[in-house]
Structures are given as C-alpha cells and as structure tokens.
Enzyme design. Sequence first.
Site, PDB file in Angstrom:
ATOM      1  N   GLN A  68       0.812  -1.201   0.000  1.00 42.17           N
ATOM      2  CA  GLN A  68       0.000   0.000   0.000  1.00 42.17           C
ATOM      3  C   GLN A  68       0.852   1.260   0.000  1.00 42.17           C
ATOM      4  O   GLN A  68       2.042   1.224   0.307  1.00 42.17           O
ATOM      5  CB  GLN A  68      -0.925   0.006   1.231  1.00 42.17           C
ATOM      6  CG  GLN A  68      -0.199  -0.169   2.548  1.00 42.17           C
ATOM      7  CD  GLN A  68      -1.078  -0.737   3.637  1.00 42.17           C
ATOM      8  OE1 GLN A  68      -2.296  -0.640   3.601  1.00 42.17           O
ATOM      9  NE2 GLN A  68      -0.469  -1.355   4.633  1.00 42.17           N
TER      10      GLN A  68
ATOM     11  N   ALA B  40      -3.233 -11.711   8.335  1.00 39.34           N
ATOM     12  CA  ALA B  40      -4.024 -12.114   9.503  1.00 39.34           C
ATOM     13  C   ALA B  40      -4.747 -13.430   9.253  1.00 39.34           C
ATOM     14  O   ALA B  40      -4.855 -14.260  10.163  1.00 39.34           O
ATOM     15  CB  ALA B  40      -5.019 -11.011   9.854  1.00 39.34           C
TER      16      ALA B  40
ATOM     17  N   ASP C 226      -8.964  -4.502  13.003  1.00 37.91           N
ATOM     18  CA  ASP C 226      -8.500  -3.110  12.865  1.00 37.91           C
ATOM     19  C   ASP C 226      -7.826  -2.982  11.510  1.00 37.91           C
ATOM     20  O   ASP C 226      -6.649  -2.644  11.399  1.00 37.91           O
ATOM     21  CB  ASP C 226      -7.539  -2.763  14.001  1.00 37.91           C
ATOM     22  CG  ASP C 226      -7.194  -1.280  14.030  1.00 37.91           C
ATOM     23  OD1 ASP C 226      -7.906  -0.481  13.389  1.00 37.91           O
ATOM     24  OD2 ASP C 226      -6.192  -0.913  14.690  1.00 37.91           O
TER      25      ASP C 226
ATOM     26  N   GLU D  56      -0.204   0.544  13.657  1.00 36.36           N
ATOM     27  CA  GLU D  56       0.295   1.713  14.370  1.00 36.36           C
ATOM     28  C   GLU D  56       0.452   1.468  15.864  1.00 36.36           C
ATOM     29  O   GLU D  56       1.099   2.244  16.569  1.00 36.36           O
ATOM     30  CB  GLU D  56      -0.639   2.901  14.149  1.00 36.36           C
ATOM     31  CG  GLU D  56      -1.985   2.724  14.822  1.00 36.36           C
ATOM     32  CD  GLU D  56      -2.993   3.759  14.383  1.00 36.36           C
ATOM     33  OE1 GLU D  56      -3.043   4.810  15.015  1.00 36.36           O
ATOM     34  OE2 GLU D  56      -3.717   3.503  13.407  1.00 36.36           O
TER      35      GLU D  56
ATOM     36  N   ASP E 150      -0.002  -7.653  11.635  1.00 36.31           N
ATOM     37  CA  ASP E 150      -0.139  -6.725  10.509  1.00 36.31           C
ATOM     38  C   ASP E 150       0.696  -7.239   9.346  1.00 36.31           C
ATOM     39  O   ASP E 150       1.804  -7.728   9.538  1.00 36.31           O
ATOM     40  CB  ASP E 150       0.319  -5.323  10.906  1.00 36.31           C
ATOM     41  CG  ASP E 150      -0.200  -4.271   9.940  1.00 36.31           C
ATOM     42  OD1 ASP E 150      -1.115  -3.519  10.315  1.00 36.31           O
ATOM     43  OD2 ASP E 150       0.316  -4.192   8.807  1.00 36.31           O
TER      44      ASP E 150
END
Length: 336
Positions: A63, A170, A187, A118, A138
Amino acid sequence: MGEAPAPEVLYVNGSSKVVPETQQNHVNNVNVSDTWYEEVIDDDLKWSFKLNSVLYKAISEYQDIALLDTKRFGKALVLDGKMQSAEADEFIYHECLIHPPLLSHPNPKTVFIMGGGEGSAAREALKHKSMDKVVMCDIDKEVVDFCRKYLIANKEAFANKKLDLVINCAKAELEKRNEKYDVIVGDLADPLEDGPCYQLYTKDFYEKVVKPKLTKNGIFVTQAGPAGIFSHKEVFTSIHNTVKQVFKYVVAYSTHVPSFADSWGWVMASDQPILIDAVEMNKRIETRIDGKLLYLDGVWFHSATIMNKTVSKSLQNETHVYTKDNARFIPGHGIL
C-alpha cells in the site's frame, strides 16, 4: 503587476497537496507551511488538511503510506490515500474499537488484533488488567516500523512483554495457530477495490477463520467504515449484514470522528449475549482498566448503539453479503 504563479501541486498517495505560493517543497521532515493534503471522500467531495510537514512517505509491497504532520490534528497516518488515524482524536476510534468487546467479555485474557500496525489498538487492549496476551498481526512491516519510530504515544505498548507482534497476513496467521482468543479485533484498512484487506470482510472469512478461533464466550469486533447519513450504505450496512449471517448476537454502533470528517461505524458480535447495562460497564471501566478513558463510558456506549431513523432502516433492510466475488468498496485507491 505580473500574474501570480500557478499553484504547485505535489502528489502524495495519489492525492494532491496544493501550495499556493512559490516555494521550495521538501517531502521528509522539513516544514512545508503552505502545503495541503487532499483526501478524496467521494467523486465530488474532498477533505483537506493543512500540513506542517510530510514526515514520511513510501510505497510498500502492499500500500501507499504517508505520515503527515497536520496543523489541526497532529501526526496522521494515511494508507492508500485514506486517513487511518490522527494524533488529536485517534483515541475516539481506538477506544470505540477495543473497549466495548473487552468490557462486554466476562474476563478477557487474550486478544488477536488483525491489522493495527500503528499500535494504538494494542495500547488500549493492554490497559486491561486481566490481559495475558495481545497478538497484533499486521501484513505490512514498513507500516509497523515507521509507526514504532514516529508514534511516541505507543512506544510503551510496542515494548510491552504481553504484546506478540507478528508480521503476516491475519488470515494465514489465524489459520495456523492452535490457540483460541477471547476477543478478535478487525482493525483493518477500509475495503478498497485494489487494496489488501477487502477479503477479510467476507462471510467465508468470518465463518471459517474468525469464529473457530474464538473461545466459548468470545467476541469479534471490526471497524466497519463510514456510518454517516450519506455514507453508511458504502460498506457499513453490508459489513453488519455479513456478520449477522455468522453470529447469533450482533451490535452495530457509531460515533463522529473529526479527522475522518464523518461518523464511523463498528460491528461487535458473539454467539453469547454481549450487551451489558451502562452502570455495569462503568463499574468494569473503574475496576478493570489502568488509567482513564477519554471518550467511552457506559451511557455513551448505549447511546452509540441507537442509530438515527435513516441508518437504522438501512441496517434492517440491507441484503448484501460480502463475498470474495461480490464485495462493496469505499471510494479510494490502492496499488495492488
């Protein structure tokens, strides 16, 4: 008088930041006081942030990544052109994501966070005194690495011995693990058509991967995208309806997040009843959590589960179910 020079446009993550005065522009760690970042909300709507600087930008394997220092909201993490969280108000999103399921669970000891690079979701989960282990999984190591470097508020969470930090998909990580979890948290980035996450919003994923990895009283929660009066049909109602196909008890809730320029939605689900009354939730906040919450309490949470007439009707009438071949997406872009 001569004509004023045309504004210079600097592209970051596919969105433009306009500099109205002629000046030298720098990308990393240097003030760009007249620079703006634009996020595309829809085809005919943009949301602009005036910047102090661009702290970091890169294209990872998965990304577009940018860490912006905004004047209004402080440091802001942007993935694939979409605001993920901002320093000034990220506590709203992360308290709403983490604490309702953990407070609704009778005794949460283990949490698996899908995404959350994060570290803020892990930070909130680690506030619970009962917690033995928080797995944060992540897919993007580059996101995790620069968040560890720049987001000071989460340094203690990243250093906590109860945190198991994993870089992996995940889905693949959950499938290979034998243990079950009291709470599983989605998340994840928003479902973008060419982004990395939309397949983790499907019925097949919830049914075959998430649910089998929950303990008997286990609770699943996921962020569910914009939930505003004009935006809730993008993905919020569809995610809610998809989760309803898999779990017996499902609760949708929402609140306004200023840096998102909209109301935001979450969906919480279990095969056991999960709602507790406001008084009991407040008692659990006092006894279970180290420190103070800034946003969430029992009365507010119960109010957040009550939608306005338009959104409520849309939730009731939604028929779309997420599948790999029949997904909905929010406006935006990815690089895959």
